[in-house]
Design a protein around this motif. Structure first.
Motif, PDB file in Angstrom:
ATOM      1  N   SER A  30      -1.954 -11.644   4.667  1.00 19.74           N
ATOM      2  CA  SER A  30      -1.983 -10.647   3.508  1.00 19.74           C
ATOM      3  C   SER A  30      -1.810  -9.198   3.942  1.00 19.74           C
ATOM      4  O   SER A  30      -1.116  -8.346   3.506  1.00 19.74           O
ATOM      5  N   GLU A  31      -2.311  -8.844   4.984  1.00 20.44           N
ATOM      6  CA  GLU A  31      -2.166  -7.562   5.613  1.00 20.44           C
ATOM      7  C   GLU A  31      -0.731  -7.264   5.950  1.00 20.44           C
ATOM      8  O   GLU A  31      -0.107  -6.127   5.472  1.00 20.44           O
ATOM      9  N   LEU A  32       0.003  -8.152   6.422  1.00 16.43           N
ATOM     10  CA  LEU A  32       1.316  -8.108   6.724  1.00 16.43           C
ATOM     11  C   LEU A  32       2.338  -7.909   5.530  1.00 16.43           C
ATOM     12  O   LEU A  32       3.076  -6.937   5.273  1.00 16.43           O
TER      13      LEU A  32
ATOM     14  N   SER B  98      -5.880 -13.469   6.098  1.00 14.71           N
ATOM     15  CA  SER B  98      -6.076 -12.029   5.872  1.00 14.71           C
ATOM     16  C   SER B  98      -4.947 -11.404   6.628  1.00 14.71           C
ATOM     17  O   SER B  98      -4.567 -10.219   6.189  1.00 14.71           O
ATOM     18  N   LYS B  99      -4.592 -11.899   7.802  1.00 15.27           N
ATOM     19  CA  LYS B  99      -3.373 -11.233   8.523  1.00 15.27           C
ATOM     20  C   LYS B  99      -2.071 -11.375   7.712  1.00 15.27           C
ATOM     21  O   LYS B  99      -1.510 -10.463   7.802  1.00 15.27           O
TER      22      LYS B  99
ATOM     23  N   THR C  56      -0.386  -3.142   5.532  1.00 13.53           N
ATOM     24  CA  THR C  56      -1.647  -2.548   6.055  1.00 13.53           C
ATOM     25  C   THR C  56      -1.876  -2.943   7.628  1.00 13.53           C
ATOM     26  O   THR C  56      -1.213  -3.685   7.958  1.00 13.53           O
ATOM     27  N   GLY C  57      -2.684  -2.190   8.063  1.00 11.88           N
ATOM     28  CA  GLY C  57      -2.996  -2.567   9.498  1.00 11.88           C
ATOM     29  C   GLY C  57      -1.925  -1.783  10.317  1.00 11.88           C
ATOM     30  O   GLY C  57      -1.144  -1.247  10.049  1.00 11.88           O
TER      31      GLY C  57
ATOM     32  N   VAL D 249       0.671  -1.168   0.006  1.00 12.76           N
ATOM     33  CA  VAL D 249       0.072  -0.011   0.164  1.00 12.76           C
ATOM     34  C   VAL D 249       0.803   1.280  -0.069  1.00 12.76           C
ATOM     35  O   VAL D 249       1.879   0.945   0.493  1.00 12.76           O
TER      36      VAL D 249
ATOM     37  N   TYR E 255       1.429  -2.022  12.678  1.00 10.31           N
ATOM     38  CA  TYR E 255       2.866  -2.686  12.403  1.00 10.31           C
ATOM     39  C   TYR E 255       3.029  -3.866  13.149  1.00 10.31           C
ATOM     40  O   TYR E 255       2.644  -4.140  14.345  1.00 10.31           O
TER      41      TYR E 255
ATOM     42  N   ARG F 283       8.313 -10.455   1.070  1.00  9.77           N
ATOM     43  CA  ARG F 283       7.415 -10.609  -0.004  1.00  9.77           C
ATOM     44  C   ARG F 283       7.957 -11.449  -1.228  1.00  9.77           C
ATOM     45  O   ARG F 283       7.302 -12.345  -1.867  1.00  9.77           O
TER      46      ARG F 283
ATOM     47  N   ARG G 149       1.353  -6.857   2.756  1.00 11.46           N
ATOM     48  CA  ARG G 149       0.997  -5.606   1.986  1.00 11.46           C
ATOM     49  C   ARG G 149       1.233  -4.139   2.552  1.00 11.46           C
ATOM     50  O   ARG G 149       1.087  -3.249   2.252  1.00 11.46           O
TER      51      ARG G 149
END
Length: 288
Positions: free
Chosen positions: A63-65, A60-61, A69-70, A23, A72, A38, A67
């Motif tokens: 994927s967030e990590l 989902s967690k 997002t969310g 992001v 740190y 990645r 990318r």
């Protein structure tokens, strides 16, 4: 701003949910460890579902990590992915810690998030160690032109940690020296003050040899003004010409040494230097 080498592209036939891009707004120190993780995932052949099962973490967690997002991520979560993806843990920890500080996490939070007790002892590959011994001093000189001592040391340390994480990619590139230089440049430029999109070199003007030989205050002020104008003009050079001029003129490296350091041909170094000098001569009035 200089960017790191492009990450490997996953196989188009790979099943499962596709990982989205990083992001916008993820900081440079966060990216320093996130991108190698990645890339390792993308070439692993694993799907998010398979990785989720192996590390006992929701897709989902993960994927967030991956990318950025969310919140740190805690170190224990990053470590679980690193272990499964067979990433070296020590350089990853150091980069994660630096990014956590830049994300305004307290040292207490960093310590609570895990750390050394979970690590397996290992050192970098012998080729990496040999390469670091060969270029580290020159990397430090280049970083010194743009950064203060603390930032310089951090940028160089981050460079070798990133190279450790992506050493196989560096070896697989067409020239390991060139790959490594791009990593160094990205680390240095991410910490360098930029004006109008170009790196600030003003403080380097005060570090020139000429200044130390002047005792007359008027001559010293005149020399400072001249140096500031020169370094401002240098900072406006294209990236490749800028690097060549910093190394060859600020630190008096010969063309062969610069060629070896940048991982480009000797002819390229001489050409870049010639064009750079012609441009500087055209925009800076010679002293009377």
């Amino acid at each position: 701003m200089t960017t790191l080498p492009d990450p490997p592209v996953p196989s188009p036939g790979r099943p499962g949910r596709k990982l989205g891009p990083v992001v916008h707004g993820v900081g440079s120190t966060h990216r320093a460890w996130l991108m190698p993780v990645r890339e390792k995932y993308l070439v692993s052949g694993l799907t998010l579902n398979e990785l989720s099962i192996r590390v006992s973490l929701a897709k989902s967690k993960i994927s967030e990590l991956l990318r950025g997002t969310g919140l740190y991520p805690r170190w224990e979560i990053v470590l679980s992915l690193a272990t499964e993806l067979d990433l070296p843990q020590w350089p990853l920890l150091r980069l994660w810690q630096q990014a956590a500080l830049d994300a305004h996490k307290t040292r207490e939070w960093i310590e609570r998030s895990g750390g050394k007790p979970f690590l397996t002892a290992s050192g970098p590959p012998l080729e990496h160690q040999a390469f670091q011994e060969l270029v580290e001093d020159d990397y430090r000189l280049y970083a010194q032109a743009f950064l203060d001592d603390h930032q310089r040391d951090t940028a160089v340390s981050d460079t070798f940690d990133i190279l450790w994480l992506s050493w196989n990619d560096a070896l697989a590139s067409y020239d390991t020296r060139h790959y490594a230089w791009q990593v160094l440049r990205a680390c240095v430029m991410s910490r360098t003050l930029h004006l109008d999109g170009r790196p600030e070199l003003a403080h380097a003007a005060f570090d020139t040899v000429a200044l130390y030989d002047l005792t007359d205050e008027a001559d010293r002020i005149s020399q400072i003004e001249e140096s500031l104008n020169l370094f401002k003009a240098i900072s406006r050079l294209p990236d490749h010409q800028l690097d060549v001029v910093v190394l060859s003129h600020l630190y008096a490296m010969d063309a062969e040494r610069v060629s070896n350091l940048l991982g480009v041909s000797l002819a390229t170094v001489r050409s870049e230097e010639r064009y750079a000098v012609q441009h500087l001569d055209s925009v800076i009035c010679p002293p009377t």
